[in-house]
Design a protein around this motif. Structure first.
Motif, PDB file in Angstrom:
ATOM      1  N   UNK A 162       3.520   1.110   0.360  1.00 54.38           N
ATOM      2  CA  UNK A 162       2.492   2.100   0.221  1.00 54.38           C
ATOM      3  C   UNK A 162       2.148   2.477   1.937  1.00 54.38           C
ATOM      4  N   UNK A 163       2.187   1.675   2.775  1.00 60.40           N
ATOM      5  CA  UNK A 163       1.899   1.497   4.051  1.00 60.40           C
ATOM      6  C   UNK A 163       3.102   2.511   4.877  1.00 60.40           C
ATOM      7  N   UNK A 164       4.273   2.323   4.501  1.00 61.40           N
ATOM      8  CA  UNK A 164       5.453   3.086   5.256  1.00 61.40           C
ATOM      9  C   UNK A 164       5.113   4.591   4.871  1.00 61.40           C
ATOM     10  N   UNK A 165       4.810   5.005   3.887  1.00 62.82           N
ATOM     11  CA  UNK A 165       4.510   6.432   3.576  1.00 62.82           C
ATOM     12  C   UNK A 165       3.227   6.674   2.857  1.00 62.82           C
ATOM     13  N   UNK A 166       1.823   6.487   3.634  1.00 63.36           N
ATOM     14  CA  UNK A 166       0.672   6.425   2.735  1.00 63.36           C
ATOM     15  C   UNK A 166       0.414   7.894   2.135  1.00 63.36           C
ATOM     16  N   UNK A 167       0.641   9.014   2.748  1.00 63.99           N
ATOM     17  CA  UNK A 167       0.465  10.362   2.193  1.00 63.99           C
ATOM     18  C   UNK A 167       1.433  10.458   0.879  1.00 63.99           C
ATOM     19  N   UNK A 255      -7.202  -1.319 -16.475  1.00 66.60           N
ATOM     20  CA  UNK A 255      -7.241   0.040 -16.085  1.00 66.60           C
ATOM     21  C   UNK A 255      -8.170   0.476 -15.270  1.00 66.60           C
ATOM     22  N   UNK A 256      -7.909   1.001 -13.854  1.00 68.26           N
ATOM     23  CA  UNK A 256      -8.902   1.113 -12.900  1.00 68.26           C
ATOM     24  C   UNK A 256      -8.435   2.522 -12.047  1.00 68.26           C
ATOM     25  N   UNK A 257      -9.630   3.057 -11.528  1.00 68.40           N
ATOM     26  CA  UNK A 257      -9.397   3.981 -10.314  1.00 68.40           C
ATOM     27  C   UNK A 257      -8.863   3.431  -9.321  1.00 68.40           C
ATOM     28  N   UNK A 258      -7.652   3.958  -8.553  1.00 73.25           N
ATOM     29  CA  UNK A 258      -7.132   3.463  -7.411  1.00 73.25           C
ATOM     30  C   UNK A 258      -6.767   4.663  -6.504  1.00 73.25           C
ATOM     31  N   UNK A 259      -7.027   4.483  -5.274  1.00 72.36           N
ATOM     32  CA  UNK A 259      -6.744   5.410  -4.331  1.00 72.36           C
ATOM     33  C   UNK A 259      -6.125   4.722  -2.971  1.00 72.36           C
ATOM     34  N   UNK A 260      -5.319   5.569  -2.581  1.00 72.38           N
ATOM     35  CA  UNK A 260      -4.419   4.940  -1.402  1.00 72.38           C
ATOM     36  C   UNK A 260      -4.932   5.714  -0.124  1.00 72.38           C
ATOM     37  N   UNK A 261      -5.578   4.932   0.777  1.00 72.50           N
ATOM     38  CA  UNK A 261      -5.905   5.200   2.246  1.00 72.50           C
ATOM     39  C   UNK A 261      -4.706   5.841   3.141  1.00 72.50           C
ATOM     40  N   UNK A 262      -4.819   7.030   3.451  1.00 76.92           N
ATOM     41  CA  UNK A 262      -3.518   7.587   4.175  1.00 76.92           C
ATOM     42  C   UNK A 262      -4.054   7.861   5.627  1.00 76.92           C
ATOM     43  N   UNK A 263      -5.187   7.935   6.074  1.00 74.73           N
ATOM     44  CA  UNK A 263      -5.484   8.425   7.409  1.00 74.73           C
ATOM     45  C   UNK A 263      -6.006   7.331   8.309  1.00 74.73           C
ATOM     46  N   UNK A 264      -6.537   6.359   7.886  1.00 79.75           N
ATOM     47  CA  UNK A 264      -7.652   5.184   8.659  1.00 79.75           C
ATOM     48  C   UNK A 264      -6.185   4.634   9.297  1.00 79.75           C
ATOM     49  N   UNK A 269      -2.596   2.815   4.152  1.00 77.13           N
ATOM     50  CA  UNK A 269      -1.874   2.333   3.058  1.00 77.13           C
ATOM     51  C   UNK A 269      -2.490   1.517   1.990  1.00 77.13           C
ATOM     52  N   UNK A 270      -3.799   1.144   2.386  1.00 75.28           N
ATOM     53  CA  UNK A 270      -4.459   0.288   1.501  1.00 75.28           C
ATOM     54  C   UNK A 270      -4.588   0.818   0.042  1.00 75.28           C
ATOM     55  N   UNK A 271      -4.411  -0.072  -0.820  1.00 74.09           N
ATOM     56  CA  UNK A 271      -4.652   0.434  -2.352  1.00 74.09           C
ATOM     57  C   UNK A 271      -6.005  -0.078  -2.740  1.00 74.09           C
ATOM     58  N   UNK A 272      -6.882   0.912  -2.676  1.00 72.76           N
ATOM     59  CA  UNK A 272      -8.243   0.578  -2.915  1.00 72.76           C
ATOM     60  C   UNK A 272      -8.512   0.585  -4.401  1.00 72.76           C
ATOM     61  N   UNK A 273      -8.666  -0.629  -5.083  1.00 73.31           N
ATOM     62  CA  UNK A 273      -8.706  -0.824  -6.603  1.00 73.31           C
ATOM     63  C   UNK A 273     -10.348  -0.769  -7.015  1.00 73.31           C
TER      64      UNK A 273
END
Ligand code: RIB
Ligand code: CA
Length: 308
Positions: A162-167, A255-264, A269-273
Protein backbone atom coordinates in the motif's frame (compact mmCIF):
# COMPACT_ATOMS: atom_id res chain seq x y z
CA UNK A 1 -8.56 -16.80 -10.58
CA UNK A 2 -6.58 -13.73 -11.72
CA UNK A 3 -3.35 -13.00 -9.87
CA UNK A 4 -1.74 -9.55 -9.86
CA UNK A 5 1.81 -9.72 -8.56
CA UNK A 6 5.13 -7.90 -8.16
CA UNK A 7 6.75 -11.32 -8.23
CA UNK A 8 9.50 -11.73 -5.72
CA UNK A 9 10.15 -14.63 -3.41
CA UNK A 10 6.95 -14.74 -1.38
CA UNK A 11 4.84 -13.99 -4.45
CA UNK A 12 6.51 -16.96 -6.16
CA UNK A 13 5.41 -19.31 -3.39
CA UNK A 14 1.86 -17.94 -3.65
CA UNK A 15 1.88 -18.44 -7.43
CA UNK A 16 2.91 -22.08 -6.97
CA UNK A 17 0.09 -22.56 -4.42
CA UNK A 18 -2.49 -21.31 -6.92
CA UNK A 19 -1.07 -22.90 -10.07
CA UNK A 20 -0.89 -26.29 -8.41
CA UNK A 21 -4.22 -26.18 -6.61
CA UNK A 22 -6.65 -28.63 -8.23
CA UNK A 23 -9.74 -26.54 -7.50
CA UNK A 24 -8.61 -23.34 -9.21
CA UNK A 25 -7.91 -22.34 -12.80
CA UNK A 26 -5.58 -19.34 -13.02
CA UNK A 27 -6.75 -17.61 -16.19
CA UNK A 28 -4.26 -14.73 -16.10
CA UNK A 29 -1.28 -13.39 -14.20
CA UNK A 30 -0.61 -9.66 -14.36
CA UNK A 31 2.62 -8.09 -13.16
CA UNK A 32 3.35 -4.76 -11.53
CA UNK A 33 6.46 -2.97 -10.29
CA UNK A 34 6.98 -3.20 -6.56
CA UNK A 35 9.43 -5.59 -4.98
CA UNK A 36 11.52 -5.24 -8.12
CA UNK A 37 11.29 -3.50 -11.47
CA UNK A 38 8.48 -4.58 -13.76
CA UNK A 39 10.63 -6.57 -16.20
CA UNK A 40 12.15 -8.57 -13.35
CA UNK A 41 8.73 -9.17 -11.78
CA UNK A 42 7.44 -10.47 -15.12
CA UNK A 43 10.50 -12.68 -15.57
CA UNK A 44 10.03 -14.10 -12.06
CA UNK A 45 6.33 -14.78 -12.67
CA UNK A 46 7.14 -16.57 -15.94
CA UNK A 47 9.84 -18.63 -14.23
CA UNK A 48 7.50 -19.60 -11.37
CA UNK A 49 4.81 -20.69 -13.85
CA UNK A 50 7.42 -22.65 -15.82
CA UNK A 51 8.39 -24.58 -12.69
CA UNK A 52 4.76 -25.70 -12.42
CA UNK A 53 4.53 -26.60 -16.11
CA UNK A 54 1.93 -23.84 -16.47
CA UNK A 55 1.42 -21.87 -19.65
CA UNK A 56 -0.76 -19.26 -17.95
CA UNK A 57 -0.45 -15.93 -19.82
CA UNK A 58 1.61 -13.34 -17.97
CA UNK A 59 0.73 -9.74 -18.85
CA UNK A 60 3.09 -6.90 -17.98
CA UNK A 61 1.49 -3.90 -16.28
CA UNK A 62 2.51 -0.70 -14.57
CA UNK A 63 6.22 0.01 -14.29
CA UNK A 64 5.71 2.76 -11.70
CA UNK A 65 3.15 4.04 -9.20
CA UNK A 66 0.40 6.47 -10.26
CA UNK A 67 2.12 9.53 -8.77
CA UNK A 68 5.04 8.81 -6.41
CA UNK A 69 8.47 7.57 -7.52
CA UNK A 70 9.15 3.83 -7.29
CA UNK A 71 11.26 2.59 -4.38
CA UNK A 72 11.87 -1.16 -4.84
CA UNK A 73 12.44 -3.79 -2.15
CA UNK A 74 15.45 -5.56 -3.64
CA UNK A 75 17.13 -5.04 -0.26
CA UNK A 76 14.69 -7.61 1.09
CA UNK A 77 14.18 -10.09 -1.74
CA UNK A 78 17.53 -9.86 -3.53
CA UNK A 79 18.53 -7.96 -6.68
CA UNK A 80 16.57 -10.39 -8.86
CA UNK A 81 13.72 -10.71 -6.34
CA UNK A 82 14.31 -14.47 -6.03
CA UNK A 83 17.19 -14.57 -3.58
CA UNK A 84 19.88 -14.04 -6.28
CA UNK A 85 20.11 -17.79 -6.91
CA UNK A 86 21.03 -17.36 -10.56
CA UNK A 87 17.88 -18.92 -12.00
CA UNK A 88 17.93 -19.12 -15.83
CA UNK A 89 15.71 -16.88 -17.96
CA UNK A 90 12.20 -18.29 -18.55
CA UNK A 91 11.51 -20.13 -21.81
CA UNK A 92 8.74 -17.71 -22.86
CA UNK A 93 7.97 -14.01 -22.63
CA UNK A 94 5.02 -11.92 -21.55
CA UNK A 95 1.78 -11.89 -23.53
CA UNK A 96 1.21 -9.10 -26.03
CA UNK A 97 -1.90 -7.81 -24.21
CA UNK A 98 -0.96 -5.36 -21.45
CA UNK A 99 -2.03 -6.13 -17.89
CA UNK A 100 -4.82 -3.58 -17.54
CA UNK A 101 -6.55 -4.70 -20.71
CA UNK A 102 -6.06 -8.33 -19.70
CA UNK A 103 -7.50 -7.75 -16.23
CA UNK A 104 -10.68 -6.23 -17.66
CA UNK A 105 -11.01 -8.74 -20.49
CA UNK A 106 -10.48 -11.72 -18.15
CA UNK A 107 -13.09 -10.39 -15.71
CA UNK A 108 -15.56 -9.90 -18.56
CA UNK A 109 -14.87 -13.43 -19.79
CA UNK A 110 -15.16 -14.90 -16.28
CA UNK A 111 -17.75 -12.94 -14.26
CA UNK A 112 -17.41 -13.72 -10.55
CA UNK A 113 -13.68 -14.41 -10.92
CA UNK A 114 -11.48 -14.37 -7.82
CA UNK A 115 -8.89 -11.59 -8.05
CA UNK A 116 -5.85 -12.01 -5.80
CA UNK A 117 -3.46 -9.08 -5.48
CA UNK A 118 0.03 -9.73 -4.18
CA UNK A 119 1.69 -6.40 -4.94
CA UNK A 120 1.07 -2.69 -5.20
CA UNK A 121 -2.41 -1.89 -6.53
CA UNK A 122 -1.41 0.24 -9.52
CA UNK A 123 -2.79 -2.16 -12.16
CA UNK A 124 -6.06 -2.55 -10.30
CA UNK A 125 -6.53 1.23 -9.98
CA UNK A 126 -5.82 1.67 -13.70
CA UNK A 127 -8.24 -1.14 -14.54
CA UNK A 128 -10.94 0.57 -12.45
CA UNK A 129 -10.34 3.82 -14.33
CA UNK A 130 -10.68 1.95 -17.63
CA UNK A 131 -13.70 -0.12 -16.53
CA UNK A 132 -15.65 1.45 -13.64
CA UNK A 133 -18.01 -1.54 -13.79
CA UNK A 134 -15.16 -3.88 -12.80
CA UNK A 135 -16.45 -4.39 -9.21
CA UNK A 136 -19.60 -5.94 -10.69
CA UNK A 137 -17.49 -8.58 -12.43
CA UNK A 138 -15.21 -9.56 -9.53
CA UNK A 139 -16.49 -12.22 -7.14
CA UNK A 140 -13.77 -11.76 -4.52
CA UNK A 141 -10.80 -9.40 -4.32
CA UNK A 142 -8.29 -10.86 -1.87
CA UNK A 143 -5.61 -8.26 -1.15
CA UNK A 144 -2.28 -8.94 0.49
CA UNK A 145 -1.85 -5.46 1.84
CA UNK A 146 -2.01 -3.17 4.76
CA UNK A 147 -1.62 -3.87 8.42
CA UNK A 148 -4.83 -3.95 10.44
CA UNK A 149 -4.23 -1.66 13.43
CA UNK A 150 -0.72 -3.03 13.60
CA UNK A 151 2.87 -2.13 12.76
CA UNK A 152 4.02 -1.51 9.22
CA UNK A 153 7.00 -3.18 7.56
CA UNK A 154 8.29 -0.32 5.44
CA UNK A 155 7.44 2.55 7.78
CA UNK A 156 6.08 2.34 11.32
CA UNK A 157 2.63 2.97 9.83
CA UNK A 158 2.55 1.23 6.47
CA UNK A 159 2.91 -2.13 4.76
CA UNK A 160 4.94 -2.14 1.53
CA UNK A 161 2.24 -2.87 -1.10
CA UNK A 162 0.00 0.00 0.00
CA UNK A 163 2.97 2.31 0.69
CA UNK A 164 4.60 1.75 -2.73
CA UNK A 165 1.56 3.22 -4.51
CA UNK A 166 -0.68 4.85 -1.88
CA UNK A 167 -2.88 6.68 -4.41
CA UNK A 168 -3.71 3.42 -6.19
CA UNK A 169 -4.39 1.73 -2.85
CA UNK A 170 -6.68 4.58 -1.74
CA UNK A 171 -8.64 4.30 -4.99
CA UNK A 172 -8.97 0.51 -4.83
CA UNK A 173 -10.24 0.51 -1.24
CA UNK A 174 -12.82 3.18 -2.24
CA UNK A 175 -13.90 1.37 -5.40
CA UNK A 176 -16.57 -1.04 -4.17
CA UNK A 177 -14.50 -4.12 -5.02
CA UNK A 178 -15.39 -7.04 -2.67
CA UNK A 179 -12.18 -6.72 -0.68
CA UNK A 180 -10.82 -9.29 1.75
CA UNK A 181 -7.84 -7.61 3.40
CA UNK A 182 -4.98 -9.85 4.55
CA UNK A 183 -2.52 -7.66 6.42
CA UNK A 184 1.19 -8.16 6.88
CA UNK A 185 0.80 -8.83 10.61
CA UNK A 186 -0.80 -12.21 9.76
CA UNK A 187 2.44 -13.66 8.37
CA UNK A 188 4.28 -13.09 11.65
CA UNK A 189 4.44 -15.04 14.92
CA UNK A 190 3.65 -18.74 14.51
CA UNK A 191 2.90 -18.15 10.82
CA UNK A 192 6.61 -17.59 10.14
CA UNK A 193 8.26 -20.52 8.37
CA UNK A 194 10.85 -21.43 10.99
CA UNK A 195 13.60 -24.05 10.90
CA UNK A 196 11.20 -26.99 11.39
CA UNK A 197 9.02 -25.81 8.50
CA UNK A 198 12.06 -25.23 6.31
CA UNK A 199 13.34 -28.71 7.19
CA UNK A 200 9.94 -30.15 6.25
CA UNK A 201 10.05 -28.38 2.88
CA UNK A 202 13.56 -29.71 2.28
CA UNK A 203 12.42 -33.22 3.20
CA UNK A 204 9.69 -33.07 0.53
CA UNK A 205 12.72 -32.97 -1.75
CA UNK A 206 11.04 -31.78 -4.95
CA UNK A 207 12.33 -29.03 -7.23
CA UNK A 208 9.40 -26.87 -6.12
CA UNK A 209 10.13 -27.44 -2.42
CA UNK A 210 13.81 -26.52 -2.80
CA UNK A 211 12.84 -23.50 -4.93
CA UNK A 212 10.51 -22.25 -2.21
CA UNK A 213 13.33 -22.30 0.32
CA UNK A 214 16.17 -21.16 -1.94
CA UNK A 215 14.37 -18.19 -3.52
CA UNK A 216 13.61 -16.92 -0.01
CA UNK A 217 17.25 -17.03 1.11
CA UNK A 218 17.74 -13.26 1.24
CA UNK A 219 14.21 -12.74 2.58
CA UNK A 220 15.06 -15.05 5.48
CA UNK A 221 18.06 -12.94 6.45
CA UNK A 222 16.25 -9.65 5.80
CA UNK A 223 13.37 -10.79 8.00
CA UNK A 224 15.73 -11.46 10.89
CA UNK A 225 17.43 -8.08 10.45
CA UNK A 226 14.28 -6.06 9.94
CA UNK A 227 11.94 -7.40 12.59
CA UNK A 228 13.68 -10.17 14.47
CA UNK A 229 11.37 -12.91 13.21
CA UNK A 230 13.35 -16.17 13.10
CA UNK A 231 12.26 -17.59 9.77
CA UNK A 232 10.76 -16.82 6.38
CA UNK A 233 7.79 -14.44 6.44
CA UNK A 234 5.32 -15.36 3.68
CA UNK A 235 2.67 -12.61 3.45
CA UNK A 236 1.58 -13.35 -0.11
CA UNK A 237 1.04 -17.07 0.65
CA UNK A 238 -1.17 -16.12 3.61
CA UNK A 239 -3.40 -14.10 1.25
CA UNK A 240 -3.33 -16.90 -1.32
CA UNK A 241 -4.36 -19.41 1.37
CA UNK A 242 -7.37 -17.21 2.21
CA UNK A 243 -8.26 -17.08 -1.48
CA UNK A 244 -7.90 -20.85 -1.94
CA UNK A 245 -9.82 -22.00 1.16
CA UNK A 246 -11.20 -19.13 3.21
CA UNK A 247 -13.59 -21.29 5.29
CA UNK A 248 -10.66 -23.32 6.61
CA UNK A 249 -8.00 -20.63 6.71
CA UNK A 250 -9.85 -17.60 8.15
CA UNK A 251 -10.36 -18.03 11.89
CA UNK A 252 -11.66 -14.50 12.54
CA UNK A 253 -12.65 -11.61 10.29
CA UNK A 254 -15.07 -8.70 10.32
CA UNK A 255 -16.31 -6.03 7.95
CA UNK A 256 -15.17 -2.46 8.45
CA UNK A 257 -14.56 0.84 6.71
CA UNK A 258 -10.91 1.00 5.65
CA UNK A 259 -9.20 4.03 4.13
CA UNK A 260 -5.62 4.33 2.92
CA UNK A 261 -3.60 7.45 3.66
CA UNK A 262 -2.01 8.75 0.48
CA UNK A 263 -0.69 12.24 1.21
CA UNK A 264 0.92 12.31 4.66
CA UNK A 265 4.68 11.74 4.71
CA UNK A 266 4.42 10.20 8.18
CA UNK A 267 1.55 7.77 7.50
CA UNK A 268 1.67 7.36 3.69
CA UNK A 269 0.19 3.95 2.80
CA UNK A 270 -1.33 3.33 6.21
CA UNK A 271 -4.46 1.17 6.15
CA UNK A 272 -6.70 2.94 8.65
CA UNK A 273 -9.20 0.29 9.81
CA UNK A 274 -12.33 1.57 11.54
CA UNK A 275 -12.47 -1.53 13.73
CA UNK A 276 -14.79 0.15 16.28
CA UNK A 277 -17.02 1.54 13.51
CA UNK A 278 -16.77 5.05 14.96
CA UNK A 279 -16.84 6.78 11.56
CA UNK A 280 -20.32 5.57 10.73
CA UNK A 281 -19.06 4.86 7.22
CA UNK A 282 -20.27 1.65 5.56
CA UNK A 283 -17.80 -1.23 5.55
CA UNK A 284 -15.76 -1.55 2.35
CA UNK A 285 -13.59 -4.50 3.32
CA UNK A 286 -13.64 -7.79 5.18
CA UNK A 287 -10.59 -7.53 7.46
CA UNK A 288 -8.94 -10.82 8.39
CA UNK A 289 -7.77 -10.78 12.00
CA UNK A 290 -6.67 -14.40 12.58
CA UNK A 291 -5.61 -17.35 10.42
CA UNK A 292 -5.64 -21.08 10.95
CA UNK A 293 -1.85 -21.19 10.79
CA UNK A 294 -1.37 -24.99 10.65
CA UNK A 295 -3.81 -25.25 7.74
CA UNK A 296 -2.12 -22.28 6.02
CA UNK A 297 1.22 -24.05 6.21
CA UNK A 298 -0.29 -27.31 4.93
CA UNK A 299 -1.39 -25.48 1.76
CA UNK A 300 2.21 -24.39 1.19
CA UNK A 301 3.56 -27.91 1.81
CA UNK A 302 0.91 -29.36 -0.54
CA UNK A 303 1.98 -27.00 -3.33
CA UNK A 304 5.57 -28.17 -2.91
CA UNK A 305 4.62 -31.83 -3.15
CA UNK A 306 4.45 -33.36 -6.62
CA UNK A 307 1.04 -34.87 -7.25
CA UNK A 308 1.31 -38.70 -7.62
O1 RIB B 1 4.63 -6.12 2.59
C1 RIB B 1 4.70 -7.40 2.03
C2 RIB B 1 4.32 -7.35 0.59
O2 RIB B 1 5.22 -6.50 -0.11
C3 RIB B 1 4.43 -8.72 -0.10
O3 RIB B 1 3.50 -8.77 -1.13
C4 RIB B 1 5.82 -8.69 -0.65
O4 RIB B 1 5.95 -9.55 -1.79
C5 RIB B 1 5.91 -7.26 -1.10
O5 RIB B 1 5.24 -7.13 -2.34
CA1 CA C 1 4.26 -9.28 -3.39
Amino acid sequence: MIIDTDTASDDAVALLMALRHPAFDVVAVTTVAGNCELEQASRNALYSAQLCGSGVPVHAGASRPLRVDPEYATWFHGEDGLGDQGYPPPHRGVAAEPAVEALVASAERHPGVVLVTLGPLTNIALALERAPHLPDLIGRCVIMGGSANSVGNVTPAAEFNLWFDPHAARAVFASGLPIEMVGWELCRGDAVFGSDDIDRLRSIDTELAHFMVDCNATALEANRRQNGDQGIGLPDPTAMAVALDRDTIVRRSSHHYVEVEADSSLTRGMSVVDSLDVTGRPPNAEVVWELNVPEFKELVFAAATEQP
